[in-house]
Write a protein that holds these residues in place. Structure first.
Motif, PDB file in Angstrom:
ATOM      1  N   PRO A 215    -131.301 -31.471  67.285  1.00  0.00           N
ATOM      2  CA  PRO A 215    -131.510 -30.370  66.340  1.00  0.00           C
ATOM      3  C   PRO A 215    -130.474 -29.264  66.470  1.00  0.00           C
ATOM      4  CG  PRO A 215    -133.196 -30.332  68.050  1.00  0.00           C
ATOM      5  CD  PRO A 215    -132.466 -31.641  68.176  1.00  0.00           C
TER       6      PRO A 215
ATOM      7  N   TYR B 152    -129.440 -29.078  62.710  1.00  0.00           N
ATOM      8  CA  TYR B 152    -130.131 -28.019  61.980  1.00  0.00           C
ATOM      9  C   TYR B 152    -129.188 -26.825  61.759  1.00  0.00           C
ATOM     10  CZ  TYR B 152    -134.754 -30.156  62.147  1.00  0.00           C
ATOM     11  OH  TYR B 152    -135.815 -30.994  61.957  1.00  0.00           O
TER      12      TYR B 152
ATOM     13  N   THR C  78    -125.767 -22.710  53.964  1.00  0.00           N
ATOM     14  CA  THR C  78    -126.165 -22.920  55.358  1.00  0.00           C
ATOM     15  C   THR C  78    -125.040 -23.622  56.106  1.00  0.00           C
ATOM     16  OG1 THR C  78    -127.195 -25.051  54.837  1.00  0.00           O
ATOM     17  CG2 THR C  78    -128.607 -23.081  54.739  1.00  0.00           C
TER      18      THR C  78
ATOM     19  N   SER D  48    -124.291 -25.756  59.863  1.00  0.00           N
ATOM     20  CA  SER D  48    -124.669 -26.319  61.156  1.00  0.00           C
ATOM     21  C   SER D  48    -123.397 -26.684  61.908  1.00  0.00           C
ATOM     22  CB  SER D  48    -125.543 -27.565  60.974  1.00  0.00           C
ATOM     23  OG  SER D  48    -124.803 -28.600  60.332  1.00  0.00           O
TER      24      SER D  48
ATOM     25  N   GLU E  22    -129.062 -14.864  57.952  1.00  0.00           N
ATOM     26  CA  GLU E  22    -130.366 -15.235  58.487  1.00  0.00           C
ATOM     27  C   GLU E  22    -130.162 -16.361  59.493  1.00  0.00           C
ATOM     28  OE1 GLU E  22    -134.746 -16.922  57.055  1.00  0.00           O
ATOM     29  OE2 GLU E  22    -133.286 -16.198  55.570  1.00  0.00           O
TER      30      GLU E  22
ATOM     31  N   GLY F 237    -130.799 -19.481  61.943  1.00  0.00           N
ATOM     32  CA  GLY F 237    -131.540 -20.714  61.699  1.00  0.00           C
ATOM     33  C   GLY F 237    -132.125 -21.327  62.950  1.00  0.00           C
ATOM     34  N   VAL F 238    -132.886 -22.394  62.729  1.00  0.00           N
ATOM     35  CA  VAL F 238    -133.528 -23.113  63.837  1.00  0.00           C
ATOM     36  C   VAL F 238    -132.483 -23.726  64.761  1.00  0.00           C
ATOM     37  CG1 VAL F 238    -135.098 -25.000  64.424  1.00  0.00           C
ATOM     38  CG2 VAL F 238    -135.531 -23.597  62.407  1.00  0.00           C
ATOM     39  N   GLY F 239    -131.361 -24.148  64.190  1.00  0.00           N
ATOM     40  CA  GLY F 239    -130.318 -24.771  65.000  1.00  0.00           C
ATOM     41  C   GLY F 239    -129.792 -23.851  66.079  1.00  0.00           C
TER      42      GLY F 239
ATOM     43  N   VAL G 107    -131.485 -21.415  67.590  1.00  0.00           N
ATOM     44  CA  VAL G 107    -132.510 -21.330  68.638  1.00  0.00           C
ATOM     45  C   VAL G 107    -132.423 -22.549  69.558  1.00  0.00           C
ATOM     46  CG1 VAL G 107    -134.986 -21.219  69.104  1.00  0.00           C
ATOM     47  CG2 VAL G 107    -134.035 -19.972  67.154  1.00  0.00           C
ATOM     48  N   CYS G 108    -132.309 -23.727  68.948  1.00  0.00           N
ATOM     49  CA  CYS G 108    -132.200 -24.966  69.741  1.00  0.00           C
ATOM     50  C   CYS G 108    -130.922 -24.971  70.568  1.00  0.00           C
ATOM     51  CB  CYS G 108    -132.234 -26.182  68.822  1.00  0.00           C
ATOM     52  SG  CYS G 108    -133.809 -26.431  67.971  1.00  0.00           S
TER      53      CYS G 108
END
Length: 208
Positions: free
Chosen positions: A64, A68, A81, A83, A171, A173-175, A177-178
């Motif tokens: 992720p 992500y 977005t 990644s 903003e 993203g989840v990526g 955090v991972c």
């Protein structure tokens, strides 16, 4: 390491080459070089089973973290977005093939292979399995550790993020955090990994 005439184990400092007699350490203790102060060896408080859990967690987070979105950027009503894998592909399509390969190798391939090798080695040691592959796994860990550069890419991302804040609405993203969790766990793995204790588990007939 080597043995002297008194059958004492000698260890050389990797930074200044000072020879020291290796002493028995308590759990969690660290031996430092009296000349330059660098770490010589230590008795890790992290067991192979705990290392197995850490490396498995890092391997799960690796996917992720790369796939992500790290962030979403809104500028003039348009939202995009990004990644880590998308950024690498964009650099590749722009013709910077070597840079794209270097980013992909150091941020994905090298960490994955290093964590996988250490995970397999920890599994072998934890369950007392007999295999000649342990020696090769530990060699891969020692080599690939130098190519795993997750912290460098996180710092580069933060520098770019600071520059983008004034230009667009950002903003996270989840990526991201991972990726931060992956970097923390990877740092723990490298801090607790005691290569000497792992190499001592290699069968004598496999050492050459």
């Amino acid at each position: 390491m080597a043995m002297n005439k008194y059958n004492e184990t000698l260890v050389a400092c990797e930074h200044c080459d000072l020879l020291q007699v290796k002493q028995r350490l308590q759990l969690g203790q660290i031996a430092t070089c009296p000349r330059c102060g660098s770490r010589l060896y230590f008795n890790s408080s992290c067991s192979p089973m705990s290392m197995l859990a850490l490396t498995l967690t890092a391997l799960i987070l690796l996917f992720p973290a790369n796939l992500y979105p790290l962030l979403s950027m809104t500028m003039v009503g348009s939202t995009e977005t990004a990644s880590l894998s998308q950024a690498t592909l964009k650099i590749f399509h722009e013709g910077n093939y070597f840079v794209a390969f270097l980013i992909f190798f150091c941020s994905t391939i090298a960490p994955f292979l290093m964590l996988l090798s250490l995970c397999c080695a920890s599994f072998v040691i934890s369950f007392n399995l007999q295999t000649r592959w342990l020696k090769q796994l530990l060699k891969w860990v020692d080599y690939l550790t130098h190519w795993s550069m997750l912290e460098v890419y996180l710092v580069s991302f933060l520098v770019a993020l600071i520059k983008l804040v004034d230009l667009a609405d950002i903003e996270l993203g989840v990526g991201l955090v991972c990726f931060c969790l992956l970097m923390i766990i990877n740092s723990l793995v490298l801090s607790y990994y005691d290569s000497n204790s792992y190499w001592q588990r290699v069968p004598i007939d496999a050492v050459s």
